[in-house]
Design a protein around this motif. Structure first.
Motif, short mmCIF file in Angstrom:
data_model
loop_
_atom_site.label_atom_id
_atom_site.label_comp_id
_atom_site.label_asym_id
_atom_site.label_seq_id
_atom_site.Cartn_x
_atom_site.Cartn_y
_atom_site.Cartn_z
N ASP A 132 8.46 24.74 5.53
CA ASP A 132 8.14 24.18 6.70
C ASP A 132 7.52 22.83 6.25
O ASP A 132 6.40 22.67 5.51
N VAL A 133 8.02 21.76 6.70
CA VAL A 133 7.77 20.27 6.38
C VAL A 133 7.43 19.72 7.80
O VAL A 133 8.28 19.67 8.73
N VAL A 139 0.76 -1.15 0.17
CA VAL A 139 0.08 0.05 0.03
C VAL A 139 1.05 1.21 0.10
O VAL A 139 1.76 1.42 0.90
N GLN A 140 0.66 2.31 -0.89
CA GLN A 140 1.42 3.32 -0.93
C GLN A 140 0.88 4.41 -0.04
O GLN A 140 -0.31 4.55 0.19
N ASP A 141 1.94 4.88 0.63
CA ASP A 141 1.78 5.93 1.69
C ASP A 141 1.44 7.44 1.08
O ASP A 141 2.36 7.95 0.37
N ASN A 142 -0.09 7.81 0.92
CA ASN A 142 0.05 8.75 0.15
C ASN A 142 0.14 10.19 0.84
O ASN A 142 -0.44 11.45 0.42
N ARG A 143 0.64 10.14 1.98
CA ARG A 143 0.60 11.56 2.73
C ARG A 143 1.78 12.36 2.25
O ARG A 143 1.69 13.59 2.46
N CYS A 144 2.55 12.10 1.27
CA CYS A 144 3.50 12.95 0.78
C CYS A 144 3.60 12.78 -0.88
O CYS A 144 4.62 12.97 -1.51
N MET A 145 2.58 12.68 -1.40
CA MET A 145 2.25 12.11 -2.72
C MET A 145 1.75 13.41 -3.60
O MET A 145 1.98 13.54 -4.82
N GLU A 162 10.79 16.69 -3.98
CA GLU A 162 9.33 17.06 -4.25
C GLU A 162 8.59 16.21 -3.12
O GLU A 162 7.41 16.80 -2.82
N LEU A 163 8.66 15.06 -2.80
CA LEU A 163 8.00 14.25 -1.80
C LEU A 163 8.10 14.94 -0.38
O LEU A 163 7.10 15.17 0.15
N ALA A 164 9.18 15.44 -0.31
CA ALA A 164 9.38 16.06 1.27
C ALA A 164 8.66 17.40 1.01
O ALA A 164 7.98 17.69 2.28
N THR A 165 8.89 18.07 0.16
CA THR A 165 8.16 19.64 0.28
C THR A 165 6.96 19.77 -0.38
O THR A 165 5.99 20.55 0.00
N GLY A 166 6.42 18.87 -1.29
CA GLY A 166 5.34 18.94 -1.92
C GLY A 166 5.48 20.10 -3.00
O GLY A 166 4.09 20.32 -3.77
N ARG A 184 2.80 20.32 -6.15
CA ARG A 184 2.29 21.38 -7.05
C ARG A 184 3.39 22.47 -7.03
O ARG A 184 4.52 22.22 -6.80
N PHE A 185 3.03 23.42 -7.94
CA PHE A 185 3.99 24.52 -8.20
C PHE A 185 3.86 25.34 -7.15
O PHE A 185 2.81 25.54 -6.25
N LEU A 186 5.11 26.17 -6.79
CA LEU A 186 4.89 27.11 -5.74
C LEU A 186 3.88 28.34 -6.13
O LEU A 186 3.78 28.59 -7.03
N PRO A 187 3.29 28.48 -4.89
CA PRO A 187 2.03 29.62 -4.92
C PRO A 187 2.40 31.02 -5.76
O PRO A 187 1.65 31.65 -6.19
#
Length: 573
Positions: free
Chosen positions: A509-510, A333-339, A370-374, A342-345
């Motif tokens: 902030d992560v 099962v994939q952990d989707n909390r870090c999936m 990318e996974l760590a920061t989103g 997006r681009f910077l706002p």
């Protein structure tokens, strides 16, 4: 006879158009005869067969641009006119009447040979699909968003070649019961559907790899139920052993789902947690616990496995842990909390480089960031294959300010001073040179052939690239405004700590839970499965002496700046 020839000449002098028409007809007839004799016995090739020579990577003229490579990821080849395509309400099982003769390659050259190979690859893909799934039934259109996925399992992207067949086949091979497509290019797999139905009209986006208007939409998932073939009926694939760990202090918060099993076994607990859609299965004697890696259960402090060496009730040759020490496995099962990414706002005020020598793990580091920061990472170059595999920032100009950092292999003063800060990734040159050689001749996750290793390419490559490995690091240390040095080997050994350092430079902030999620998804789709073992050491004594001198040079430069020198395993060899 002479009079007749004279009359013939006079006739065509008066009518030159007729003469040239006759010559043209003669040449045309000769050409047709020649072409006919050349193609006799060759197999017919469908009009829609691919021509690999027709596609070329973009941006090849840029400095240090990724060279043309062979994609070793999921391959999609055009379907034959007779193949039954598995999508829509009228889904059918693929035909199995292919003749074994169709798989043979003729000894032909040029485009004809490539087209024929394309046909064989397509047929192999179809045969592989038949072994994995026998039938797929369209379920419907469902709401989907990053915080609550309709299918919580494996996911992957291909923004150029995604098809319904490919998504179904990939999910079936891994034992998932459902396959879903979103945005025409994203495939999700799972064992059960979560979320509400959406209007079918919202799932009419066209697939990127075929003209089929049933590949989902924006936050809308077109879902199919798969009926697995018997040889692929293994429900959840193989779990990954994580180790023996002490029971967390607050068990109900750390591992929220628990079930008692008298005949406990690893398979039973893993299957149970997979059904509950959790990525961790922790066995504690007769109790099976499920959950996520979190601040209460980090999986960082591993215990001696002997503390968990208690036989399972349902399988005497397996260890099932105790009430105080848990055996932990990672499910499929994939952990989707870090999936979500997006681009910077807003436009970034600083340009931060992710700098490395080629082959030092830059693509892998981008995946982790990318996974760590989103947020998406960018690139100084443009690599179409990376964009198609999910690196959406690849297409943005490196100065756009929409990406969290920018990949670069540049080492000139002007290029370095264009960045406000940098993460400098350094890797053992012996490993980096082999990795870049494999990429150059085998693609991002492929391998160079034996002919390349034993030919003149390898010595020439080492001669040109080994000095660059040293000058790249020295230049960034000299001209970089704010440089964080990260050793590839340290990142592999202690991913959490090193990734935390990298994220701190990016000023984002992560949450700690997100970093723990990255640890479970660290490999991604662009990690080469270890350097292929060669039967011999490709480095000659002369090469080793030269490379060792460069290692010492870089080691001294790091220590002069009060930084950690190169890891001990760089040398001696």
């Amino acid at each position: 006879m002479a009079k007749l020839w004279v009359k013939f000449q006079r006739y065509f002098r008066r009518k030159p158009v007729r003469f040239f028409t006759l010559v043209a007809l003669y040449l045309t007839a000769g050409s047709l005869v020649f072409l006919h004799t050349g193609f006799v016995g060759q197999p017919a090739v469908a009009e829609n067969e691919p021509n690999p020579a027709a596609s070329a990577p973009e941006g090849a003229e840029l400095p240090y641009q990724d060279l043309p490579h062979l994609d070793r990821g999921f391959r999609e080849t055009p379907e034959s006119p007779n193949a039954v395509r598995r999508y829509g309400p009228w889904l059918k099982s693929p035909s199995s009447k292919d003749s074994p003769e169709r798989g043979r390659l003729g000894d032909y050259g040029g485009t004809w040979s490539r087209a024929l190979k394309g046909r064989v690859l397509r047929e192999k893909e179809e045969e592989r699909g038949k072994k994995a799934v026998t039938k797929a039934k369209y379920v419907g259109c469902y709401l989907d968003n990053p915080s609550r996925r309709a299918l919580r399992g494996l996911s992957f992207f291909d923004y150029k070649k995604m098809t319904v067949f490919r998504c179904q086949d990939s999910c079936a091979e891994r034992g998932y019961l459902y396959a879903g497509l979103e945005f025409g290019a994203e495939c999700f797999c799972g064992h059960k559907i979560q979320g509400a139905n959406a209007s079918q009209a919202e799932c009419n986006m066209e697939c990127k790899g075929e003209k089929s208007n049933i590949c989902g939409g924006v936050n809308r998932l077109s879902i199919y139920r798969l009926e697995l073939a018997q040889e692929s009926a293994r429900r959840y694939g193989s779990a990954i052993f994580r180790g023996c760990f002490h029971r967390p202090d607050n068990l109900s918060l750390a591992l929220p789902v628990t079930a008692m099993m008298l005949n406990m076994s690893v398979d039973k607990c893993v299957d149970f947690c997979t059904e509950k859609e959790y990525p961790l299965a922790a066995l504690g004697g007769k109790a099976c616990h499920c959950g996520f890696p979190n601040t209460r259960f980090r999986l960082h402090d591993q215990e001696d496995e002997q503390l968990c060496a208690q036989k399972c009730g349902g399988e005497e040759y397996e260890s099932c842990g105790t009430a105080n020490y848990f055996i932990v496995y990672q499910t499929q099962v994939q952990d989707n909390r870090c999936m979500d990414r997006r681009f910077l706002p807003g436009q970034s005020k600083e340009l931060i480089a992710l700098a490395s020598f080629p082959g030092a793990g830059n693509t892998w580091a981008r995946h982790l960031i990318e996974l760590a920061t989103g947020f998406y990472t960018g690139s100084y170059y443009f690599d179409g294959s990376l964009y198609n595999k999910g690196f959406r920032g690849e297409r943005d100009h490196w100065r756009s300010g929409r990406t969290i950092c920018i990949k670069t292999h540049e080492s000139g003063q002007k290029e370095i001073e264009a960045f406000d800060a940098a993460i400098l990734l350094i890797r053992n040159p012996y490993k980096a040179l082999m990795a870049e050689f494999n990429r150059k001749y085998g693609g991002h996750i492929g391998f160079a052939s034996q002919a390349h290793w034993k030919g003149k390419e390898w010595p020439e490559f080492v001669k040109n690239y080994a000095p660059w490995w040293a000058t790249h690091t020295l230049d960034w240390l000299k001209y970089g405004k704010k440089v964080l040095v990260v050793h590839f080997e340290d990142l592999k050994q202690d991913l959490f700590t090193q990734l935390e350092r990298m994220v701190s430079l990016l000023d984002v902030d992560v949450f700690e839970d997100r970093l723990l999620c990255v640890e479970g998804q660290k490999d991604g789709n662009f990690k080469r499965s270890g350097l292929r073992k060669l039967e011999y050491d490709p480095y000659t004594p002369e090469m080793q002496n030269t490379i060792n001198s460069y290692i010492k040079m870089v080691d001294r430069a790091l220590k002069v700046r009060n930084l950690t020198g190169v890891p001990d395993d760089y040398y001696p060899r």
